[in-house]
Design a protein around this motif. Sequence first.
Motif, PDB file in Angstrom:
ATOM      1  N   PRO A 270       0.808  -1.224   0.000  1.00 43.79           N
ATOM      2  CA  PRO A 270       0.000   0.000   0.000  1.00 43.79           C
ATOM      3  C   PRO A 270       0.838   1.269   0.000  1.00 43.79           C
TER       4      PRO A 270
ATOM      5  N   THR B 245       0.917   4.176  -2.954  1.00 47.94           N
ATOM      6  CA  THR B 245       0.674   5.585  -2.640  1.00 47.94           C
ATOM      7  C   THR B 245       1.802   6.459  -3.140  1.00 47.94           C
TER       8      THR B 245
ATOM      9  N   SER C 148      -1.697   1.356 -10.928  1.00 45.88           N
ATOM     10  CA  SER C 148      -2.398   0.743  -9.798  1.00 45.88           C
ATOM     11  C   SER C 148      -2.684  -0.733 -10.072  1.00 45.88           C
TER      12      SER C 148
ATOM     13  N   LEU D 294      -1.105  -3.881  -7.938  1.00 44.88           N
ATOM     14  CA  LEU D 294      -2.008  -4.859  -7.325  1.00 44.88           C
ATOM     15  C   LEU D 294      -1.735  -6.264  -7.852  1.00 44.88           C
TER      16      LEU D 294
ATOM     17  N   VAL E 295      -6.609  -9.144  -1.198  1.00 44.63           N
ATOM     18  CA  VAL E 295      -7.579  -8.067  -1.397  1.00 44.63           C
ATOM     19  C   VAL E 295      -8.903  -8.611  -0.876  1.00 44.63           C
TER      20      VAL E 295
ATOM     21  N   LEU F 210     -11.814  -0.662  -4.462  1.00 42.92           N
ATOM     22  CA  LEU F 210     -10.385  -0.371  -4.368  1.00 42.92           C
ATOM     23  C   LEU F 210      -9.900   0.419  -5.589  1.00 42.92           C
TER      24      LEU F 210
ATOM     25  N   GLU G 278     -11.157   3.953  -5.494  1.00 40.42           N
ATOM     26  CA  GLU G 278     -10.385   4.756  -4.540  1.00 40.42           C
ATOM     27  C   GLU G 278      -9.029   5.138  -5.130  1.00 40.42           C
ATOM     28  N   CYS G 279      -8.433   4.246  -5.921  1.00 39.63           N
ATOM     29  CA  CYS G 279      -7.169   4.570  -6.589  1.00 39.63           C
ATOM     30  C   CYS G 279      -7.360   5.712  -7.577  1.00 39.63           C
TER      31      CYS G 279
ATOM     32  N   ILE H 269      -3.632   5.559   2.432  1.00 38.40           N
ATOM     33  CA  ILE H 269      -3.081   4.347   3.037  1.00 38.40           C
ATOM     34  C   ILE H 269      -4.088   3.726   3.997  1.00 38.40           C
TER      35      ILE H 269
ATOM     36  N   LEU I 247      -6.482   1.862   1.751  1.00 35.66           N
ATOM     37  CA  LEU I 247      -5.902   0.639   1.195  1.00 35.66           C
ATOM     38  C   LEU I 247      -5.842  -0.475   2.235  1.00 35.66           C
ATOM     39  N   LYS I 248      -5.392  -0.165   3.431  1.00 29.74           N
ATOM     40  CA  LYS I 248      -5.298  -1.193   4.479  1.00 29.74           C
ATOM     41  C   LYS I 248      -6.675  -1.723   4.855  1.00 29.74           C
TER      42      LYS I 248
ATOM     43  N   MET J 240      -7.949  -3.822   1.601  1.00 29.01           N
ATOM     44  CA  MET J 240      -7.129  -4.957   1.203  1.00 29.01           C
ATOM     45  C   MET J 240      -6.942  -5.961   2.333  1.00 29.01           C
TER      46      MET J 240
END
Length: 368
Positions: A176, A180, A233, A237, A248, A255, A258-259, A325, A328-329, A332
């Motif tokens: 992640p 970023t 991205s 991934l 994920v 996801l 959000e990217c 971040i 993502l955490k 994922m």
Amino acid sequence: MRQFLVFVRKEFYHIFRDKRTLLILFGMPVVLIVLFGFAITNEIHKAQIAVLDNARDAFSSRLVSRLTASGYFEVNRYLSSRAEVEPAFREGDIKLVVVIPEKFGHNFHHAKKAPLQLITDSSDPNTATTLTNYANAIVMQYQEEMGGKMELPLTIQTAVRMEYNPSLKGVFLFVPGVMTLILMLVSAMMTSITITREKELGTMEILLVSPLRPLLIIAGKVVPYIGLSFIISLLILAMGAGVFAMPVKGSLVLLLLECILFGLTALSLGILISTITNSQQTAMMISMMGLLLPTILLSGFVFPLESMPVALQVISNIFPAKWFIIILKSIMLKGGGLQQVWLPTLILSGMTLFFLALSIRNFKSRLS
């Protein structure tokens, strides 16, 4: 020699007249010393924890008091059942849950042993390991304090359970963070340099007299980077899942959306930087100081925010990387949905609109 000294004096005057150069020369060392001095540390203070106290006796209360008195932990909430453990972690504030079983004091003094469970959020393995070590050390001190020098020592058996990353793989933290960092570099830095290069070479004026509107010109410059950031991205991934078995657990569609949102936020920052700079060198320096270093140091990517002074923790809230971040955490590793990431998503959306509005204002003022 006199002509040389005059030339040197002229260069000094030129440097001192340029406020941006002075800011880079004298501001950069100060910022770096402050950031590296406070951010790069392995110590964590006042980590937010939750307590599930099934015993509710004097011994369990004294143990919780020892944990909080150490300065390493701060009780955020008390839980009433194990069903509340998972939601507490999903909210993102809780780093450790202390589970104290029933008859804790009775077992401690009569059975000569008492179980205790520590559940950590291992989406950040470094923080989880550090907090577990802190808690174990405090429990050992409490055990010695309560047992004294007895022939049959009293023992507290601590069982540790790592949530979301039981094997403590460091790559679960760095995938992640790297995503970023790369999206910020590609979207923000490259955009600011690309637009500033047009201004520096004098071709921006030619574009402005073309039939295209100024906003369409800027949009044409950044659209390729939106597509590029999306492809990057997907690449990260795919590599994370294929090479490092990065899970994920949440929605892949959410996801990716959000990217795209974070890419737009970074692009808006790049456009903003380009409106206040006239050279590629200045744009690069501002991007490095204002975006790259905070992404590494103040986002929770490498160093836990809990270990930093309160002032830096507050400042970290203005950098988009921190919120991305967290998103993502949550998606994922924790399998969170929009209900868990709505707040950081709203913050990133607000930042994007704010940066775009400020960029348009600066751009129009420069044209007038």
